[in-house]
Design a protein around this motif. Structure first.
Motif, short mmCIF file in Angstrom:
data_model
loop_
_atom_site.label_atom_id
_atom_site.label_comp_id
_atom_site.label_asym_id
_atom_site.label_seq_id
_atom_site.Cartn_x
_atom_site.Cartn_y
_atom_site.Cartn_z
N ASN A 107 57.57 39.43 44.57
CA ASN A 107 56.18 39.41 44.25
C ASN A 107 56.23 39.16 42.66
O ASN A 107 54.97 38.60 42.20
N SER B 173 42.49 35.55 49.72
CA SER B 173 42.09 36.95 50.30
C SER B 173 41.58 36.94 51.87
O SER B 173 41.59 37.56 52.62
N HIS C 4 42.58 33.33 44.39
CA HIS C 4 42.71 34.81 45.13
C HIS C 4 41.55 34.86 46.23
O HIS C 4 41.55 35.50 47.16
N GLY D 162 50.78 42.07 35.54
CA GLY D 162 50.14 41.16 34.90
C GLY D 162 50.04 41.60 33.23
O GLY D 162 49.49 40.98 32.33
N ASN E 183 46.76 41.72 46.22
CA ASN E 183 47.29 40.79 47.08
C ASN E 183 48.86 40.84 47.41
O ASN E 183 49.47 40.62 48.49
N TRP F 227 40.02 40.58 38.48
CA TRP F 227 41.16 39.61 39.31
C TRP F 227 42.57 40.07 38.94
O TRP F 227 43.35 39.45 39.78
N ARG G 171 53.78 36.39 40.87
CA ARG G 171 52.69 36.77 40.03
C ARG G 171 52.78 36.25 38.80
O ARG G 171 51.64 35.72 38.12
N THR H 171 42.49 31.37 38.76
CA THR H 171 42.84 32.54 39.42
C THR H 171 41.95 32.99 40.44
O THR H 171 42.22 33.39 41.55
N GLY I 51 44.88 40.43 42.09
CA GLY I 51 46.29 39.75 42.10
C GLY I 51 47.13 40.75 42.70
O GLY I 51 47.93 40.90 43.37
N SER I 52 46.95 42.07 41.97
CA SER I 52 47.93 43.24 42.31
C SER I 52 47.91 43.57 43.88
O SER I 52 48.84 43.79 44.44
N GLN J 231 41.42 45.21 47.95
CA GLN J 231 41.51 43.81 47.06
C GLN J 231 39.96 43.31 47.37
O GLN J 231 39.51 42.68 46.48
N PHE K 57 51.10 32.95 39.51
CA PHE K 57 49.74 32.83 39.73
C PHE K 57 49.19 32.96 38.25
O PHE K 57 48.02 32.42 37.92
#
Length: 215
Positions: A147, A168, A164, A17, A123, A116, A151, A160, A120-121, A107, A154
């Motif tokens: 991936n 999750s 997530h 991100g 996930n 967040w 991202r 977000t 996200g990373s 996570q 996302f």
């Protein structure tokens, strides 16, 4: 540093991100940051474009790709085929299961801290671990690009944390059934997860169900 290593570094930055969807990648600054020539960076950009992560606009520069309806469908078509296909290998591989447990714990910790970007990373790493269990460098490399594309989608989504947090929980359910070596239930859960995630993003990013308005 080779163009391939530079491309991997930039892919990781996109995945984590550091660049917003549609952001212009500053050639001079990035070349200095990576310690490479501008020619090497341009070759890295070419590799990223081939992977579907950036686009070169003549006389304007290189930009992080924005998600389209057709790209979103392609991402989740790949993920449903490859991730589900890797589940039997994951169930047989205790090292991969241990890594999956560790990533899931990361996570959950990030969720508790409301971090967040880290959520996200984590996930992405969770689903990368599933594919890595197949033991195919080719599939693992392709999943890394997918991936990063995921991202980007996302990052364009408005909620977000909600996205997530919800998914999750399904990651936790997938981990539980995989630990039980219940392949049938793992396939069902993962397939449902990926279908729902696609549909959530498709609607959330403003795509018509009947037309690719943003293609």
């Amino acid at each position: 540093m080779t163009a391939e290593i530079a491309a991997d570094s930039l892919t990781l930055k996109i995945f984590n991100g550091h660049f917003e969807p549609g952001a212009r990648l500053a050639e001079v600054a990035l070349a200095e940051e990576l310690g490479i020539s501008r020619n090497t960076l341009r070759e890295a950009f070419r590799l990223l474009a081939h992977a579907g992560l950036v686009e070169h606009l003549p006389n304007r520069g290189v930009f992080v790709l924005k998600t389209t309806a057709s790209l979103l469908r392609d991402i989740y078509s790949f993920r449903r085929t490859v991730e589900i296909g890797a589940l039997p290998a994951l169930i047989r591989n205790e090292d991969s299961l241990q890594k999956l447990r560790s990533v899931y714990a990361d996570q959950q910790k990030a969720i508790r801290e409301a971090n967040w970007m880290v959520v996200g990373s984590a996930n992405g790493r969770f689903h990368q671990t599933i594919v890595d269990a197949a033991g195919s460098p080719t599939l693992s490399e392709a999943m890394q690009a997918i991936n990063a594309r995921s991202r980007i989608a996302f990052l364009e989504y408005s909620d977000t944390p909600g996205l997530h947090s919800r998914f999750s929980k399904v990651n936790g359910q997938i981990l539980t059934v995989v630990e039980r070596r219940d392949l049938k239930e793992a396939v069902t859960l993962l397939d449902s997860y990926l279908v729902e995630a696609h549909n959530e993003l498709f609607i959330g990013l403003g795509f018509d169900k009947d037309a690719n308005r943003r293609d």
